[in-house]
Scaffold this active site. Structure first.
Site, PDB file in Angstrom:
ATOM      1  N   HIS A 239      -1.716   0.588  -9.779  1.00 14.54           N
ATOM      2  CA  HIS A 239      -1.909  -0.553  -8.794  1.00 14.54           C
ATOM      3  C   HIS A 239      -3.216  -1.514  -9.240  1.00 14.54           C
ATOM      4  CE1 HIS A 239      -3.777  -0.601  -4.077  1.00 14.54           C
ATOM      5  NE2 HIS A 239      -3.776  -2.390  -4.758  1.00 14.54           N
TER       6      HIS A 239
ATOM      7  N   ARG B 256       1.008  -1.366   0.309  1.00  9.51           N
ATOM      8  CA  ARG B 256      -0.556  -0.154   0.041  1.00  9.51           C
ATOM      9  C   ARG B 256       1.101   1.006   0.008  1.00  9.51           C
ATOM     10  NH1 ARG B 256      -4.032  -2.866  -1.285  1.00  9.51           N
ATOM     11  NH2 ARG B 256      -4.966  -3.360  -0.326  1.00  9.51           N
TER      12      ARG B 256
ATOM     13  N   GLU C  57      -3.299   8.080  -3.895  1.00  7.00           N
ATOM     14  CA  GLU C  57      -3.128   7.052  -5.201  1.00  7.00           C
ATOM     15  C   GLU C  57      -4.688   7.907  -5.546  1.00  7.00           C
ATOM     16  OE1 GLU C  57      -3.710   2.790  -5.420  1.00  7.00           O
ATOM     17  OE2 GLU C  57      -1.768   3.174  -4.439  1.00  7.00           O
TER      18      GLU C  57
HETATM   19  P1  NAP Z   1      -0.671 -11.583   4.730  1.00  8.64           P
HETATM   20  O1  NAP Z   1      -0.175 -12.478   4.303  1.00  8.64           O
HETATM   21  O2  NAP Z   1      -0.970 -11.704   5.636  1.00  8.64           O
HETATM   22  O3  NAP Z   1       1.010 -10.587   5.131  1.00  8.64           O
HETATM   23  C1  NAP Z   1       1.334  -9.124   5.333  1.00  8.64           C
HETATM   24  C2  NAP Z   1       2.554  -9.355   6.126  1.00  8.64           C
HETATM   25  O4  NAP Z   1       2.906  -8.257   6.833  1.00  8.64           O
HETATM   26  C3  NAP Z   1       2.497 -10.136   7.640  1.00  8.64           C
HETATM   27  O5  NAP Z   1       3.645 -11.384   7.234  1.00  8.64           O
HETATM   28  C4  NAP Z   1       2.697  -9.424   8.781  1.00  8.64           C
HETATM   29  O6  NAP Z   1       3.549  -9.998   9.498  1.00  8.64           O
HETATM   30  C5  NAP Z   1       3.576  -8.533   8.152  1.00  8.64           C
HETATM   31  N1  NAP Z   1       3.355  -6.918   8.797  1.00  8.64           N
HETATM   32  C6  NAP Z   1       2.530  -6.902   9.540  1.00  8.64           C
HETATM   33  N2  NAP Z   1       2.773  -6.250  10.309  1.00  8.64           N
HETATM   34  C7  NAP Z   1       3.951  -5.845  10.055  1.00  8.64           C
HETATM   35  C8  NAP Z   1       4.981  -4.757  11.348  1.00  8.64           C
HETATM   36  N3  NAP Z   1       4.934  -4.109  11.933  1.00  8.64           N
HETATM   37  N4  NAP Z   1       6.669  -5.388  10.310  1.00  8.64           N
HETATM   38  C9  NAP Z   1       7.019  -5.499   9.689  1.00  8.64           C
HETATM   39  N5  NAP Z   1       5.758  -6.808   9.096  1.00  8.64           N
HETATM   40  C10 NAP Z   1       4.224  -6.886   9.269  1.00  8.64           C
HETATM   41  O7  NAP Z   1      -1.389 -10.323   3.359  1.00  8.64           O
HETATM   42  P2  NAP Z   1      -0.202 -10.800   1.823  1.00  8.64           P
HETATM   43  O8  NAP Z   1      -1.572 -11.350   1.444  1.00  8.64           O
HETATM   44  O9  NAP Z   1       0.600 -11.206   1.760  1.00  8.64           O
HETATM   45  O10 NAP Z   1      -0.837  -9.134   1.385  1.00  8.64           O
HETATM   46  C11 NAP Z   1       0.450  -8.335   2.190  1.00  8.64           C
HETATM   47  C12 NAP Z   1      -0.457  -6.605   1.875  1.00  8.64           C
HETATM   48  O11 NAP Z   1      -0.003  -6.358  -0.252  1.00  8.64           O
HETATM   49  C13 NAP Z   1      -1.902  -6.717   2.132  1.00  8.64           C
HETATM   50  O12 NAP Z   1      -2.100  -6.679   3.375  1.00  8.64           O
HETATM   51  C14 NAP Z   1      -2.583  -5.382   0.836  1.00  8.64           C
HETATM   52  O13 NAP Z   1      -2.493  -4.404   1.156  1.00  8.64           O
HETATM   53  C15 NAP Z   1      -0.775  -5.925  -0.157  1.00  8.64           C
HETATM   54  N6  NAP Z   1      -1.865  -6.046  -2.003  1.00  8.64           N
HETATM   55  C16 NAP Z   1      -1.523  -5.516  -2.812  1.00  8.64           C
HETATM   56  C17 NAP Z   1      -1.644  -5.949  -4.140  1.00  8.64           C
HETATM   57  C18 NAP Z   1      -2.046  -4.996  -5.320  1.00  8.64           C
HETATM   58  O14 NAP Z   1      -2.274  -4.759  -5.895  1.00  8.64           O
HETATM   59  N7  NAP Z   1      -0.533  -4.384  -5.265  1.00  8.64           N
HETATM   60  C19 NAP Z   1      -2.777  -7.112  -4.186  1.00  8.64           C
HETATM   61  C20 NAP Z   1      -2.674  -7.728  -2.909  1.00  8.64           C
HETATM   62  C21 NAP Z   1      -2.702  -7.805  -1.561  1.00  8.64           C
HETATM   63  P3  NAP Z   1       3.354 -11.176  10.392  1.00  8.64           P
HETATM   64  O15 NAP Z   1       3.175 -12.595   9.370  1.00  8.64           O
HETATM   65  O16 NAP Z   1       4.396 -11.648  11.540  1.00  8.64           O
HETATM   66  O17 NAP Z   1       1.828 -10.987  11.018  1.00  8.64           O
END
Ligand code: NAP
Length: 324
Positions: free
Chosen positions: A286, A238, A267
């Site tokens: 995006h 994000r 954005e």
């Molecule tokens: P996820 O599996 O929940 O991964 C998010 C990661 O963020 C987790 O590993 C979490 O750590 C980490 N995190 C949270 N707080 C943190 C902190 N304070 N310091 C360091 N790491 C931290 O989610 P995902 O499915 O991989 O998706 C990740 C993000 O990508 C989404 O939240 C979304 O915003 C974004 N996204 C963007 C697109 C796009 O079109 N560009 C598409 C899909 C998703 P822990 O594992 O230790 O909890």
């Protein structure tokens, strides 16, 4: 028996509407634009289900306007647009779309990483502008990817998928998360690092952390200053995870090699934004999950979440609530 009323804020692809119309009376914002806030507030008055996009803010004001709401289904995995605590307090279930978009988003992170490291957009411009008049030994020199060190900021589902691709490029994997991940370490020979260490060590930094109050502005001027001048930064998470002004300064002054951004803050990015004038910055709008198959899968999972919520069943992909 009367059917529940559902508001859909944007026409979703695939079979999503068919699934919803099987159980509910469905109102869909008919335009190809974001739904105006006042229309949404008016429309949710009788809604029991809300099918939302990441562009809608689901906050106390909206929940107050929707007294009958029982389930919010966000057609995205990130739920930084949803006040989860407020939903939890009101007993409103929240669904999102994990897993189905992981690989497509990881592919786009890699597309950006390679594009920036090897200056692909500058190369395309060079050819299109008729400047390709001879071979030159020093033309458009980039930085190596194969055999270098990949730093993943926030190693969750997408971060792990990005790291797996990195192993195919014989990269060393370093990562941050809220704690070490022994399974991923075993699979990918990845090593947990504090953010400062990771930034100093990595040749390519990919941001895949969720946006929360803790991660907002995580990549600020101090963080950018720790990166190598030859390093690239990719953000597919994000926009607000990265301090835009600090990034503009770092790119302009060559303090990092380049950046590839699928998400920005603000954005959309206005066409006259300074980031767009920088040759070492590549911005796409995006589109991390934007393949036909992935978007259809997201839309259908979001529909299944909504139907389950209306029927009082557990959601196939519930969004974990914070501790209240
Ligand atoms: P996820 O599996 O929940 O991964 C998010 C990661 O963020 C987790 O590993 C979490 O750590 C980490 N995190 C949270 N707080 C943190 C902190 N304070 N310091 C360091 N790491 C931290 O989610 P995902 O499915 O991989 O998706 C990740 C993000 O990508 C989404 O939240 C979304 O915003 C974004 N996204 C963007 C697109 C796009 O079109 N560009 C598409 C899909 C998703 P822990 O594992 O230790 O909890």
């Amino acid at each position: 028996m009367s059917r529940p009323m559902v508001v859909v804020t944007r026409r979703p692809p695939g079979r999503a509407l068919e699934i919803l119309e099987g159980v509910a009376d469905v109102w869909v914002w008919p335009e190809d634009t974001e739904i105006p806030r006042e229309v949404l507030l008016e429309r949710v008055r009788d809604a029991e289900g809300l099918y939302s996009m990441l562009s809608e803010r689901i906050d106390e004001e909206l929940l107050d306007a929707a007294p009958r709401l029982r389930v919010v289904s966000n057609m995205a995995v990130g739920v930084d647009n949803v006040d989860l605590a407020a939903c939890a307090r009101r007993g409103i279930a929240v669904g999102h779309t994990p897993d189905v978009l992981t690989e497509a988003t990881a592919d786009l992170a890699w597309a950006l990483l390679l594009t920036v490291a090897r200056r692909v957009v500058e190369g395309v411009d060079h050819v299109r502008q008729g400047r390709w008049t001879r071979w030159e030994p020093g033309l458009l020199l980039g930085v190596d990817v194969y055999g270098t060190t990949l730093g993943i900021v926030g190693l969750g589902r997408i971060g792990t998928a990005v790291a797996r691709r990195g192993r195919g490029f014989d990269m060393e994997i370093r990562y941050t998360a809220r704690g070490p991940k022994p399974d991923v370490e075993a699979e990918l020979a990845a090593r947990y690092r504090e953010l400062d260490e990771l930034l100093a060590e990595a040749d390519h930094v990919v941001v895949t952390a969720a946006l929360t109050e803790e991660t907002r502005g995580l990549i600020d001027a101090a963080a950018l200053a720790r990166m190598k001048p030859t390093a690239t930064l990719v953000n597919v998470a994000r926009g607000p995870l990265v301090d835009t002004e600090a990034l503009v300064a770092a790119l302009r002054e060559g303090r990092i090699f380049g950046a590839g951004l699928d998400v920005t803050d603000p954005e959309p990015l206005p066409p006259d934004h300074p980031l767009l004038a920088l040759p070492n910055c590549v911005v796409v709008p995006h589109v991390g999950s934007a393949t036909r198959r992935t978007r259809e899968a997201m839309a259908e999972l979001a529909a299944e979440n909504l139907v389950a919520g209306l029927e009082g069943r557990p959601l196939p992909a519930p969004c974990p609530f914070p501790e209240l």
